[in-house]
Design an enzyme around this catalytic site. Structure first.
Site, PDB file in Angstrom:
ATOM      1  N   LYS B  74     -23.017 -11.942   3.224  1.00 25.52           N
ATOM      2  CA  LYS B  74     -21.701 -11.322   3.447  1.00 25.52           C
ATOM      3  C   LYS B  74     -20.897 -11.352   2.150  1.00 25.52           C
ATOM      4  CE  LYS B  74     -17.739 -11.756   6.668  1.00 25.52           C
ATOM      5  NZ  LYS B  74     -17.167 -12.598   7.746  1.00 25.52           N
ATOM      6  N   SER B 149     -15.892  -9.970  11.797  1.00 25.38           N
ATOM      7  CA  SER B 149     -15.873  -9.324  10.494  1.00 25.38           C
ATOM      8  C   SER B 149     -17.234  -9.253   9.806  1.00 25.38           C
ATOM      9  CB  SER B 149     -14.895 -10.068   9.598  1.00 25.38           C
ATOM     10  OG  SER B 149     -15.344 -11.395   9.352  1.00 25.38           O
ATOM     11  N   SER B 173     -16.278 -14.306  13.859  1.00 25.36           N
ATOM     12  CA  SER B 173     -16.790 -13.271  12.956  1.00 25.36           C
ATOM     13  C   SER B 173     -18.302 -13.276  12.746  1.00 25.36           C
ATOM     14  CB  SER B 173     -16.089 -13.360  11.604  1.00 25.36           C
ATOM     15  OG  SER B 173     -14.818 -12.769  11.680  1.00 25.36           O
TER      16      SER B 173
END
Lengths: 483, 489
Positions: B74, B149, B173
């Protein structure tokens, strides 16, 4: 109308740690800009702070030395404001749970400015403290013609903030407070606390009010002072300025001013309206600190404090309060004196030699006690030679000067210069016989009751011995022979 | 051959690498080909560094636990030399000069961090639509969001364009996108994995965790990353068990699984509720004991979260000021205008909304009413979980109240978007661990043939990942939801 002055100080002290407050970067000054940095002290994305345990221990030690209360736990908070010298745009500091609270700094007479020592308003005064906390320093900005450079080498170095109660009543007391505080910090080896080097920085809060008024006047903060004498002058200037304003009927408002040392005046920096809301909250990156292990560590490092040392010197070595104060003023000097005093039969004469001869020799050579050319043992040896009559007091001064110049031991100097006094009774008797035989007139005068003639005869013996005859012993022998 | 290679789990790939059936280079090439074929439509990656990955693959030591395994990361976790932009314009041009501790440990175990996955800007969002750069699509339906996210990480794992990925979980997330994309997403207990090098959103809530195809893979990655890190004071000095072995050896018989009654209320999609109830029945059949428990302060979770998370974010994001790196506004006049314009241009609307909210709740005069009170409620929520875990080994509930929603469906209403996290937020506030695993499929309302994954969430006590993953593994081994693959061609 008389006016009362109220002063409170916020003192920032650079701690003597090898590394920074929240990272492993070296605390080092004078290196090329931005060479003592890492992701943590640069505040790079993702970097996290970790606590410098030594900084916590030194602050705890300071708290112990100043009689503070140390809470079982303390925590670190974020103080939020934007400025380019602050890499994260928040400073890690301590807000509502500082490491130390309360405590005091005792002001001894010698801490006052020399010209004020005769007129101390409150002898033996203690200035109370509100708190001592730990935080990180910001970077250093350099303003060029069209730009600003930032050196992050200083960013993140440990800074201890000491906040006093508003209990200081004059510039002289502020001076004494800083001097006494500095002495204690140096005693604890917490900081070198040199204001000129920025190791000790101080903001002053000062207000004046008519003596008939009970509530404090408007608080004016003064920043940017870099010497203890500067603090005194800035405060004296402010008192005069503020009293002038009030007398002229112009009310004062809370504001921050900057001290301009060269111009000897303060100028306005900002008014209260532009004060920040720092939005303090606990730093979630750091765990609360339990102080019990810090206290244990600090206790083993607690030195004898200046006040205790002064009292003990008076007691143990039978010297005056003043002499003890001068000796204890500098921890290294006190240690030097004490090493000598312990080894000498008469500590008082050690004190005299240190205070009179050694201090002035050091002063004119521009040296500190740490740079004294000879060890305390040499001084004791020299004093012993005088006390035992091997050399005269006058010769002692000569020997001392030579020791200071060359670092040689007293014995070596005496031997080199052939100074050893003649104390051999049979040799002295022979010399006395010679003089008595050669000076019938003074001998007769003495026997006729003129005591002064003995001194003449003694002088003749000294002359004959090339100054080496022990004067006291010579006197005794002559007296006996002429009785 | 190539596409089958890309669909392997980490555990299976590592076995093949170790047996020298496949070389690290072949595995990487297969993955690169799959990315070429699919990612143009999916847009899960912000960037890849295949040149570095090939070099690393050539010299990989396949005897290491993750030797030669490429890992997607990420865009919020620092990998030395790679961009770390947090899907934000404000970090334009920034490359991390250091490895996050989790990355350093993965590298030491032989993994190859090769690509940056898309996300909501600074991990703020639940659909990855807050990325400043691109929309990532759900592999099961390209008109839908992948969740967020960590939407990019979930999408690439589900689409077989990554063997595994790292995500971060501040309020769900990792778990919520894992649920929406049909993969396994593990949020470790707070303090289990070092946060050093993770660009902070909310420091007291953030954790790095794996998104994987199986529970065994999650256990493997967690074991490599977990453990005390001297660079992160909030990482705990607790022993790191052999999670992979613990998961294999776990017996579900007699395990007590709690059903928190506050998590089965109105607002849940009926298909999601049915899938979770079916999972509960499945556990009962496997020999687990089902107990009903209560988490009475659940209703405050979203409010508490949006105070604490935004307060911390308002300080954490203050450093992005254009002074030393990232975006800097041009031709500004004076310091204040520099800060104002740089941040106005660099941050997206959701990030600004949260910075403003966080600044407000910390302001003088409001601190006690908001931040301090939220912290007190947080303590009550933590105590809720402690009481619940006295009665059971893990809790079961939905991960997300709904399956993947349409792109743009919720962007106009931030509050509706915040509710996407109602079942995941509490775990972060309490510091406990949680995992989302594939637990069924829903039929899309507007498109009867379209199947959308449903996530079942298990929550465990802090530092009880061994048991949590064991319970998850028992479900996975006796169901086949995790084996289904989206039809991406």
């Amino acid at each position: 109308m008389r006016y009362l002055t109220t002063i409170g100080l916020e003192v920032h002290v650079q701690l003597k740690t090898r590394s920074k407050m929240f990272c492993g970067c070296a605390v080092e000054y004078g290196a090329a800009p931005n060479t003592r940095t890492c992701p943590v002290c640069l505040g790079l994305p993702g970097a996290l702070p970790t606590m410098n345990a030594e900084a916590l221990r030194l602050t705890t030690l300071t708290g112990l030395m100043l009689g503070c209360d140390i809470a079982p736990t303390c925590k670190f908070d974020r103080k939020n404001y934007f400025y380019p010298d602050m890499p994260k745009n928040y400073q890690i500091s301590q807000y509502d749970l500082p490491l130390c609270v309360n405590g005091a700094v005792p002001l001894h007479d010698l801490a006052y400015p020399k010209d004020a020592q005769k007129s101390i308003a409150h002898p033996g005064k203690q200035v109370g403290l509100v708190r001592i906390h730990l935080e990180e320093d910001v970077a250093k900005s350099f303003h060029f013609e069209n730009s600003t450079g930032i050196d992050f080498d200083r960013a993140g170095t440990p800074l201890m903030e000491i906040v006093t109660r508003p209990e200081i009543e004059s510039p002289e007391e502020a001076f004494a407070f800083l001097t006494a505080l500095r002495q204690i910090l140096v005693y604890g080896d917490v900081s070198d606390a040199d204001m000129e080097k920025g190791q000790l920085r101080c903001d002053c809060n000062i207000s004046v009010r008519p003596e008939t008024q009970t509530e404090f006047g408007a608080k004016i903060e003064i920043k940017n002072m870099n010497s203890v004498s500067g603090v005194r002058r800035a405060l004296a200037y402010e008192i005069e300025r503020q009293v002038g304003e009030l007398t002229a009927g112009r009310p004062l408002r809370q504001e921050t001013r900057r001290w301009d040392d060269a111009a000897d005046q303060t100028t306005l920096m900002r008014t209260k309206e532009s004060a920040h809301d720092y939005r303090y909250f606990p730093d979630p990156d750091l765990m609360p600190v339990h102080t019990a292990p810090l206290l244990d560590a600090a206790r083993t490092r607690l030195p004898e404090l200046p006040a205790a040392k002064r009292a003990r010197f008076v007691q143990d070595y039978a010297i005056s309060d003043y002499d003890a104060a001068v000796l204890a003023d500098d921890r290294a000097l006190a240690d030097y004196f004490e090493t000598a005093a312990k080894a000498a039969p008469k500590p008082k004469s050690v004190a005299n030699w240190v205070l009179n001869d050694l201090l002035s020799a050091l002063a004119s050579a521009g040296k500190s006690i740490g740079e004294c050319p000879f060890p305390a043992a040499s001084l004791v040896e020299m004093i012993g030679l005088i006390d035992s009559g091997k050399i005269s007091g006058k010769q002692g001064k000569e020997v001392f000067a030579e020791m200071f110049a060359t670092g040689k031991t007293a014995g070596a100097v005496v031997k080199e210069r052939g100074m050893e006094q003649l104390s051999d009774t049979s040799a002295l008797e022979a010399l006395c016989d010679q003089v008595i035989a050669a000076n019938p007139k003074p001998v007769a005068d003495y026997r006729g009751g003129n005591a002064a003639s003995l001194n003449f005869l003694k002088g003749q013996v000294m002359k004959l011995s090339k100054g080496q005859a022990n004067p006291a012993l010579t006197g005794e022998i002559l007296q006996r022979k002429l009785a | 051959m190539l596409s089958t290679l890309a669909s392997l789990t980490v555990t299976a790939l590592q076995a093949k690498l170790r047996a020298r059936e496949v070389s690290p280079r072949e595995a990487l090439d297969a993955l690169a080909a799959r990315i070429d074929a699919v990612d143009g439509r999916l847009r899960g990656y912000l960037s890849t560094d295949l040149e570095y990955a090939r070099r690393a693959a050539e010299s990989a030591d396949v005897t290491l636990p993750l030797g030669g395994v490429p890992i997607a990361v990420k865009d919020v976790v620092s990998v030395a030399g790679q961009p770390c932009g947090c899907a934000s314009k404000i970090l334009a041009g920034y490359r991390a000069p250091f490895d996050a501790t989790a990355i350093a440990r993965l590298r030491a175990a032989g993994a190859i961090p090769f690509g940056r996955t898309n996300m909501d800007e600074f991990a703020m969002g639940s659909s990855t639509e807050n990325s400043a750069f691109q929309l990532t699509r759900n592999p099961w339906d390209l008109s839908r969001v992948p969740g967020g996210s960590s939407g990019g990480s979930a999408a690439v794992v589900a689409a077989d364009t990554a063997f595994a990925a790292l995500g971060t979980d501040t309020g769900g997330s990792i778990r919520q996108p894992a649920a929406l994309c049909g993969c396994v997403g593990l949020k470790p207990s707070y303090g289990r994995v070092s946060r050093y090098g993770l660009v902070a959103f909310a420091s007291s809530l953030d954790q790095i965790g794996p998104l994987t195809k199986t529970v065994a893979d999650a256990a493997l990655l967690l074991g490599v990353m977990a453990g005390r890190d001297p660079l992160d004071s909030t990482s705990l000095d607790a022993p790191v068990p052999d999670y992979a072995a613990a998961v294999r050896d776990f017996s579900i018989k007699g395990a007590r699984i709690g059903l928190p009654k506050e998590y089965f209320v109105s607002g849940i999609d009926p298909q999601v509720e049915a899938a979770v109830r079916a999972a509960v029945a499945h556990y009962a059949k496997l020999g687990a004991e089902i107990v009903e428990v209560s988490l009475p302060h659940t209703e405050y979770a979203v409010a508490v979260y949006y105070i604490i998370a935004t307060a911390e974010a308002s300080a954490n994001l203050a450093r992005f000021d254009g002074v030393r790196y990232g975006h800097r506004a041009a031709d500004t006049n004076g310091l204040l205008e520099h800060y104002g314009r740089t941040r106005a241009e660099g941050f997206g609307p959701e990030v600004k909304r949260r910075i403003i909210l966080g600044t407000y709740v910390l302001s003088s005069g409001y601190y006690d009413a908001y931040y301090l009170r939220a912290q007190k409620v947080r303590t009550l929520m933590r105590q809720d979980f402690e009481k619940a875990f006295a009665q059971c080994d893990a809790l079961i509930c939905p991960t997300s109240p709904v399956p993947a929603f349409k792109l743009g469906e919720r962007t106009a209403d931030p509050l509706a978007m915040y509710l996407a996290d109602i079942f995941t937020i509490a775990a972060n506030l309490a510091g406990i661990c949680g995992v989302s695993l594939p637990g069924g499929f829903a039929k899309a309302a507007d498109d009867g043939d379209r199947e959308l994954p449903i996530g079942v969430q298990l929550l465990g006590p802090a530092f009880a990942e061994e048991k949590l993953l064991g319970i998850a593994h028992a479900f996975e081994q006796t169901t086949d939801w995790h084996q289904r693959r989206p039809a991406l061609g």
